[in-house]
Design an enzyme around this catalytic site. Structure first.
Site, PDB file in Angstrom:
ATOM      1  CG  ASP A   7     -58.740  33.721  63.473  1.00  0.00           C
ATOM      2  OD1 ASP A   7     -57.905  33.870  62.550  1.00  0.00           O
ATOM      3  OD2 ASP A   7     -59.681  32.895  63.395  1.00  0.00           O
ATOM      4  CB  CYS A  19     -60.315  34.719  60.243  1.00  0.00           C
ATOM      5  SG  CYS A  19     -61.720  34.791  59.121  1.00  0.00           S
ATOM      6  CB  THR A  35     -62.740  31.523  55.422  1.00  0.00           C
ATOM      7  OG1 THR A  35     -63.496  32.046  56.527  1.00  0.00           O
ATOM      8  CG2 THR A  35     -62.534  30.020  55.612  1.00  0.00           C
ATOM      9  N   GLY A  36     -61.734  34.572  56.063  1.00  0.00           N
ATOM     10  CA  GLY A  36     -62.232  35.948  55.924  1.00  0.00           C
ATOM     11  C   GLY A  36     -63.716  36.047  56.227  1.00  0.00           C
ATOM     12  CG  HIS A  65     -69.959  48.401  42.027  1.00  0.00           C
ATOM     13  ND1 HIS A  65     -70.526  47.458  41.201  1.00  0.00           N
ATOM     14  CD2 HIS A  65     -69.305  49.269  41.216  1.00  0.00           C
ATOM     15  CE1 HIS A  65     -70.231  47.733  39.934  1.00  0.00           C
ATOM     16  NE2 HIS A  65     -69.475  48.828  39.926  1.00  0.00           N
ATOM     17  CG  ASN A  66     -70.308  46.529  47.368  1.00  0.00           C
ATOM     18  OD1 ASN A  66     -69.467  45.840  46.797  1.00  0.00           O
ATOM     19  ND2 ASN A  66     -71.598  46.447  47.092  1.00  0.00           N
ATOM     20  CG  HIS A  83     -72.407  51.823  42.286  1.00  0.00           C
ATOM     21  ND1 HIS A  83     -72.962  50.586  42.103  1.00  0.00           N
ATOM     22  CD2 HIS A  83     -71.816  52.146  41.113  1.00  0.00           C
ATOM     23  CE1 HIS A  83     -72.715  50.157  40.883  1.00  0.00           C
ATOM     24  NE2 HIS A  83     -72.022  51.091  40.252  1.00  0.00           N
ATOM     25  NE  ARG A  93     -78.141  50.175  42.540  1.00  0.00           N
ATOM     26  CZ  ARG A  93     -77.737  49.945  41.303  1.00  0.00           C
ATOM     27  NH1 ARG A  93     -76.491  49.564  41.068  1.00  0.00           N
ATOM     28  NH2 ARG A  93     -78.556  50.086  40.288  1.00  0.00           N
TER      29      ARG A  93
END
Ligand code: RB5
Length: 155
Positions: free
Chosen positions: A17, A74, A76-77, A107-108, A142, A145
């Site tokens: 933005d 943005c 803050t993210g 991990h994600n 991971h 998950r």
């Protein structure tokens, strides 16, 4: 050159933005200098825009596979990540540290890096981008998950 697991040239969806516009422009130049291809989903001027309008179109590009990764910026993210995570198969991580950016991949298996121009210095942002694009998921427990993230839940 950053390549995907299938060895295709990785395309990065870029979005911001107004509050992330300056960093989005810097990120585009940074990726170009590294030989990494990207698609720019805006915004294209520093004039105020609503972050969901930009984040949705860029997140669709990640969700449908047009882009392997996303970098959404943005103030803050946070707003960008909230919007992006509404989209199927998008795993957006709002990061304020290089450690978080790296772990979001390990991990994600995050595919969208979000950060805030108002919270992050440009040198740190560059390090986060490099770590994010060059780190592969660790797999194993991971991966199990991550698979559970996308199970649909009822309200
Ligand atoms: C815009 O002022 C600001 O609210 C936005 O860039 C973002 O930080 C929202 O999460």
């Amino acid at each position: 050159m950053v390549r995907s697991a299938r060895n295709r040239i990785t395309t990065v969806a870029l979005a911001s933005d107004h509050a992330g516009y300056a960093y989005k422009e810097k990120t585009a130049k940074f990726l170009s200098a590294l030989g990494i291809s990207y698609r720019d989903y805006g915004t294209f001027t520093p004039d105020p825009v609503d972050y969901p309008d930009v984040a949705h179109s860029a997140a669709i590009a990640v969700s449908d596979g047009t882009c392997r990764f996303g970098i959404f910026i943005c103030g803050t993210g946070i707003g960008m990540s909230i919007v992006a995570n509404k989209h199927r198969d998008v795993r957006a991580a709002a990061c304020e540290s290089t450690t978080a950016a790296e772990l979001s991949r390990l991990h994600n298996n995050a595919n969208v890096l979000c950060f805030g121009e108002r919270l992050t210095s440009w040198p740190k942002a560059k390090k986060m981008i490099l770590l994010f694009l060059n780190t592969n998921p660790e797999g194993g427990r991971h991966a199990r998950r991550v698979r559970k993230i996308h199970i649909l839940t009822s309200r």
